[in-house]
Enzyme design. Structure first.
Site, PDB file in Angstrom:
ATOM      1  N   GLU A 137      -0.945 -35.504 -11.598  1.00  0.00           N
ATOM      2  CA  GLU A 137      -0.273 -36.375 -10.925  1.00  0.00           C
ATOM      3  C   GLU A 137       0.300 -37.483 -10.940  1.00  0.00           C
ATOM      4  O   GLU A 137       0.848 -38.870 -10.349  1.00  0.00           O
ATOM      5  CB  GLU A 137      -1.002 -36.339  -8.977  1.00  0.00           C
ATOM      6  CG  GLU A 137      -1.096 -35.265  -8.796  1.00  0.00           C
ATOM      7  CD  GLU A 137      -2.226 -35.285  -7.407  1.00  0.00           C
ATOM      8  OE1 GLU A 137      -1.933 -36.813  -6.995  1.00  0.00           O
ATOM      9  OE2 GLU A 137      -2.165 -34.232  -6.484  1.00  0.00           O
ATOM     10  N   GLU A 141      -5.590 -27.318  -8.331  1.00  0.00           N
ATOM     11  CA  GLU A 141      -6.672 -28.260  -7.670  1.00  0.00           C
ATOM     12  C   GLU A 141      -6.803 -27.878  -6.473  1.00  0.00           C
ATOM     13  O   GLU A 141      -5.194 -28.188  -5.862  1.00  0.00           O
ATOM     14  CB  GLU A 141      -6.300 -29.626  -7.855  1.00  0.00           C
ATOM     15  CG  GLU A 141      -7.167 -30.411  -7.364  1.00  0.00           C
ATOM     16  CD  GLU A 141      -7.218 -32.156  -7.723  1.00  0.00           C
ATOM     17  OE1 GLU A 141      -7.121 -32.660  -8.543  1.00  0.00           O
ATOM     18  OE2 GLU A 141      -6.419 -32.777  -6.578  1.00  0.00           O
TER      19      GLU A 141
END
Length: 246
Positions: A85, A182
């Protein structure tokens, strides 16, 4: 965390039927300890090169750490994930990340690694940066968290993840493998609309995700991560779910 504690956790992970462990970075000497324990239990590794708020330049040493540790034998490495991210958190731009991924791939290939290299972002971030990223990704990965969609209940988490992975497969024009790198559900904190945290809700959500997309998903996390800030909804410490697997 001591090497013996890491070895104990890895043994437990293997006993619960998992095949791979995802590492987010090489810091704190975690790579040698986890890799040693993983080898002993026949697990593979998804390696991470973490990009922090210090930017890409600060991540380069992690590439050297990987090369130094494996010394040309990458048989236990399932893939390398560059950044987690990083674009979403404004640590770099899409173009900067793409250039770094290309550099990492070239460096690792010279050192003998022939496996896939990718990154992971929320789905919307990948979609917004597909033009820069798709050409350099060997597989397409995203962090798919049903909890952060306020319309999704715990019971719907598996369907949400599965449909999101179908959408993920359309982001890049090439036919590339897709991974949910994730995913999970918190056991405590504040509700996000219909997405309600809790121990029972976590059990329901994790079971649904595992049934719908478990083979291609990284379940996060093995234990609660009390070192994290709690975040806006008070959930960030409470994703530990290893106890749900027998």
């Amino acid at each position: 965390m001591t090497s013996s504690a890491i070895a104990s956790d890895v043994a437990s992970i293997a006993a619960k039927g998992f095949s791979s462990i995802r590492l987010y970075s090489t810091d704190c000497d975690g790579l040698p300890a986890v890799a040693s324990a993983a080898v002993a239990h026949g697990l593979t590794l998804i390696l991470g090169i973490y990009i922090s708020d210090a930017g890409i330049v600060d991540a380069q040493d992690q590439v050297s750490d990987i090369i130094s540790h494996f010394e040309g034998d990458y048989s236990m490495v399932e893939m390398v994930v560059v950044g987690n991210e990083a674009i979403f958190n404004n640590y770099c731009s899409g173009a900067e990340l793409a250039a770094f991924i290309s550099s990492v791939k070239a460096t690792l290939q010279t050192a003998g690694y022939a496996g896939p290299v990718t990154t992971t972002e929320p789905m919307s971030t990948l979609q917004a940066n597909a033009a820069e990223l798709c050409d350099v990704l060997d597989v397409v990965g995203a962090n798919i968290h049903a909890f952060f969609n306020s319309d999704i209940t715990a019971a719907q988490a598996g369907v949400f993840v599965s449909s999101s992975m179908d959408e993920l497969a359309t982001i890049c024009p090439e036919d590339k493998e897709v991974w949910n790198l994730e995913t999970g559900w918190p056991s405590a904190g504040d509700a996000n609309g219909r997405a309600v945290p809790g121990q029972q809700e976590q059990q329901i959500a994790i079971a649904a995700i595992a049934a719908a997309a478990g083979e291609w998903s990284v379940i996060s996390s093995f234990t609660n991560e009390l070192w994290k800030a709690e975040g806006d909804l008070g959930v960030e410490q409470s994703w530990g779910c290893g106890h749900l697997f027998k």
